[in-house]
Design a protein around this motif. Structure first.
Motif, mmCIF file in Angstrom:
data_model
loop_
_atom_site.group_PDB
_atom_site.id
_atom_site.type_symbol
_atom_site.label_atom_id
_atom_site.label_comp_id
_atom_site.label_asym_id
_atom_site.label_seq_id
_atom_site.Cartn_x
_atom_site.Cartn_y
_atom_site.Cartn_z
ATOM 1 N N SER A 109 -32.146 -117.643 64.261
ATOM 2 C CA SER A 109 -31.312 -118.737 63.754
ATOM 3 C C SER A 109 -29.924 -118.620 64.350
ATOM 4 O O SER A 109 -29.484 -117.542 64.733
ATOM 5 C CB SER A 109 -31.243 -118.716 62.222
ATOM 6 N N GLY A 110 -29.235 -119.758 64.427
ATOM 7 C CA GLY A 110 -27.900 -119.771 64.990
ATOM 8 C C GLY A 110 -27.927 -119.854 66.508
ATOM 9 O O GLY A 110 -28.941 -120.195 67.112
ATOM 10 N N THR A 111 -26.808 -119.525 67.111
ATOM 11 C CA THR A 111 -26.671 -119.525 68.570
ATOM 12 C C THR A 111 -25.948 -118.255 68.985
ATOM 13 O O THR A 111 -24.951 -117.877 68.374
ATOM 14 C CB THR A 111 -25.864 -120.751 69.052
ATOM 15 N N LEU A 112 -26.478 -117.593 69.996
ATOM 16 C CA LEU A 112 -25.840 -116.406 70.568
ATOM 17 C C LEU A 112 -25.551 -116.658 72.036
ATOM 18 O O LEU A 112 -26.250 -117.423 72.700
ATOM 19 C CB LEU A 112 -26.746 -115.178 70.420
ATOM 20 N N THR A 113 -24.519 -116.019 72.535
ATOM 21 C CA THR A 113 -24.159 -116.102 73.943
ATOM 22 C C THR A 113 -24.392 -114.735 74.568
ATOM 23 O O THR A 113 -23.964 -113.718 74.014
ATOM 24 C CB THR A 113 -22.682 -116.517 74.111
ATOM 25 N N GLU A 114 -25.066 -114.725 75.710
ATOM 26 C CA GLU A 114 -25.289 -113.483 76.447
ATOM 27 C C GLU A 114 -24.473 -113.522 77.727
ATOM 28 O O GLU A 114 -24.558 -114.480 78.494
ATOM 29 C CB GLU A 114 -26.765 -113.305 76.793
#
Length: 157
Positions: A76-81
């Motif tokens: 869930s949500g958004t992550l940045t790599e």
């Protein structure tokens, strides 16, 4: 287990299996306002599965996985790599956002940082094979990619 068996293991498929069955997680996700929260969900001979939570602004440092390959899936949500590649003396950083349902496989020499740059909390599932024994933390400096610390399982996490 042979090396060929380890290569065929699909870490992202395992992460998705766990994401598809949150009722089976051995611990419910929690959010810590001070730092990322994490818990190991599963350990097998050739891999382990971790649950991580991320409040807005929480992140890892640049790190590798001590020779383990793996994958992560955004539950869930958004992550940045931010992935670091190229030669150590002149590395390049590639940034990608991964939203709910997205995932990413990585090899045994992967250096990256994961950040919740969004406004909402995020939850992710991470799979490493073999199980993590150490992680090297890095910094980017004018001289390039430099080792900052080496952490060992059971000692620093």
């Amino acid at each position: 287990m042979s090396a060929a068996t380890a290569v065929r293991l699909d870490h992202l498929a395992i992460a998705r299996q766990f994401a598809d069955a949150p009722q089976g997680w051995v611990v419910p996700p929690r959010f810590d306002p001070v730092e990322r929260w994490y818990a190991r969900l599963h350990a097998a001979d050739n891999h382990e599965v971790w649950l991580l939570t991320w409040l807005p602004g929480q992140q890892t440092e640049l790190h590798d996985h001590g020779g383990s390959a793996g994958a992560f899936h955004v539950f869930s949500g958004t992550l940045t790599e931010d992935t670091v590649g190229g030669p150590a003396e002149s590395p390049r950083v590639v940034t990608r956002d991964l939203g709910e349902g997205a995932g990413r496989r990585f090899g045994s020499h992967h250096v990256h940082r994961i950040v919740n740059r969004g406004a909402d909390p995020a939850i992710s599932i991470h799979v490493y094979g073999p199980a993590l024994t150490r992680m090297t933390k890095y910094r980017l400096s004018p001289a390039g990619l430099e080792i900052r610390a080496v952490e060992r399982a059971g000692a620093e996490w």
